[in-house]
Write a protein that holds these residues in place. Structure first.
Motif, PDB file in Angstrom:
ATOM      1  N   VAL A 134     -29.523 -27.632  -7.647  1.00 37.40           N
ATOM      2  CA  VAL A 134     -30.296 -27.003  -6.581  1.00 37.40           C
ATOM      3  C   VAL A 134     -31.317 -28.035  -6.126  1.00 37.40           C
ATOM      4  O   VAL A 134     -32.038 -28.613  -6.936  1.00 37.40           O
ATOM      5  N   ILE A 135     -31.368 -28.291  -4.833  1.00 38.24           N
ATOM      6  CA  ILE A 135     -32.265 -29.306  -4.286  1.00 38.24           C
ATOM      7  C   ILE A 135     -33.573 -28.640  -3.878  1.00 38.24           C
ATOM      8  O   ILE A 135     -33.590 -27.715  -3.059  1.00 38.24           O
ATOM      9  N   TRP A 136     -34.671 -29.110  -4.480  1.00 38.57           N
ATOM     10  CA  TRP A 136     -35.991 -28.527  -4.254  1.00 38.57           C
ATOM     11  C   TRP A 136     -36.666 -29.279  -3.116  1.00 38.57           C
ATOM     12  O   TRP A 136     -36.954 -30.458  -3.235  1.00 38.57           O
ATOM     13  N   VAL A 137     -36.903 -28.595  -2.007  1.00 36.57           N
ATOM     14  CA  VAL A 137     -37.517 -29.223  -0.834  1.00 36.57           C
ATOM     15  C   VAL A 137     -38.947 -28.724  -0.665  1.00 36.57           C
ATOM     16  O   VAL A 137     -39.300 -27.646  -1.122  1.00 36.57           O
ATOM     17  N   ASP A 138     -39.744 -29.528  -0.005  1.00 34.00           N
ATOM     18  CA  ASP A 138     -41.154 -29.218   0.206  1.00 34.00           C
ATOM     19  C   ASP A 138     -41.405 -29.001   1.696  1.00 34.00           C
ATOM     20  O   ASP A 138     -41.463 -29.966   2.455  1.00 34.00           O
ATOM     21  N   PRO A 139     -41.549 -27.756   2.144  1.00 36.49           N
ATOM     22  CA  PRO A 139     -41.736 -27.504   3.574  1.00 36.49           C
ATOM     23  C   PRO A 139     -43.035 -28.086   4.109  1.00 36.49           C
ATOM     24  O   PRO A 139     -43.120 -28.427   5.292  1.00 36.49           O
ATOM     25  N   ASP A 168     -35.182 -32.905 -12.221  1.00 32.79           N
ATOM     26  CA  ASP A 168     -35.084 -34.362 -12.191  1.00 32.79           C
ATOM     27  C   ASP A 168     -35.655 -34.841 -10.870  1.00 32.79           C
ATOM     28  O   ASP A 168     -35.552 -34.154  -9.851  1.00 32.79           O
ATOM     29  N   GLN A 169     -36.203 -36.042 -10.898  1.00 32.42           N
ATOM     30  CA  GLN A 169     -36.713 -36.602  -9.658  1.00 32.42           C
ATOM     31  C   GLN A 169     -35.550 -36.886  -8.713  1.00 32.42           C
ATOM     32  O   GLN A 169     -34.450 -37.220  -9.151  1.00 32.42           O
ATOM     33  N   SER A 170     -35.797 -36.747  -7.428  1.00 32.41           N
ATOM     34  CA  SER A 170     -34.752 -36.989  -6.441  1.00 32.41           C
ATOM     35  C   SER A 170     -34.365 -38.463  -6.440  1.00 32.41           C
ATOM     36  O   SER A 170     -35.217 -39.336  -6.460  1.00 32.41           O
TER      37      SER A 170
END
Length: 144
Positions: free
Chosen positions: A132-137, A111-113
């Protein structure tokens, strides 16, 4: 709404405080145990120091500071990112409490944040009764 085409593939799940986060496995070069860190005077608050990894000076970042997480953790592992994503700084790694697993993610799971102001959150992955929060380094390090 932005296209979610980039929200498939394999992600590496890791723990920060009591929450589970993940990054695309494409960004990760290795995972190492925390070693001796050398602090750098006048470094930004999220930079915990540097360490030598395979002859390369690697900046060690505390993502808890980046994401405003107040919880303490065990800080046992470092996720080392491909230097290509942090071009301006060379090699970088994130200090995390624990590394869990690599999992396959499908668009239906993401899902979109709800609060993606800075763009560093790619989405939220639904997993049974948790998230689970998907982060972009790449986005996180672009602002350094």
């Amino acid at each position: 709404m932005a296209a979610q085409s980039a929200t498939t593939g394999q992600v590496l799940e890791f723990q920060l405080g009591s929450e589970t986060y993940c990054v695309s496995i494409d960004y990760v070069t290795e995972i190492v145990d925390i070693g001796e860190l050398t602090s750098v005077p006048n470094a930004p608050p999220h930079v915990r120091g540097v360490m030598d990894l395979r002859g390369r000076t690697t900046s060690i970042v505390d993502p808890k500071v980046v994401f405003g997480i107040d919880e303490e953790g065990t800080e046992k592992r470092i996720i080392v990112f491909d230097p290509e994503i942090v071009e301006e700084q060379g090699a970088a790694g994130w200090l995390v409490d624990e590394v869990y697993q690599v999992v396959q993610v499908t668009p239906e799971q993401v899902d979109q944040s709800p609060a993606n102001d800075a763009g560093s959150i790619r989405g939220v992955i639904k997993r049974d009764d948790s998230f689970v929060i998907w982060v972009d380094p790449a986005v996180v390090h672009a602002g350094d």
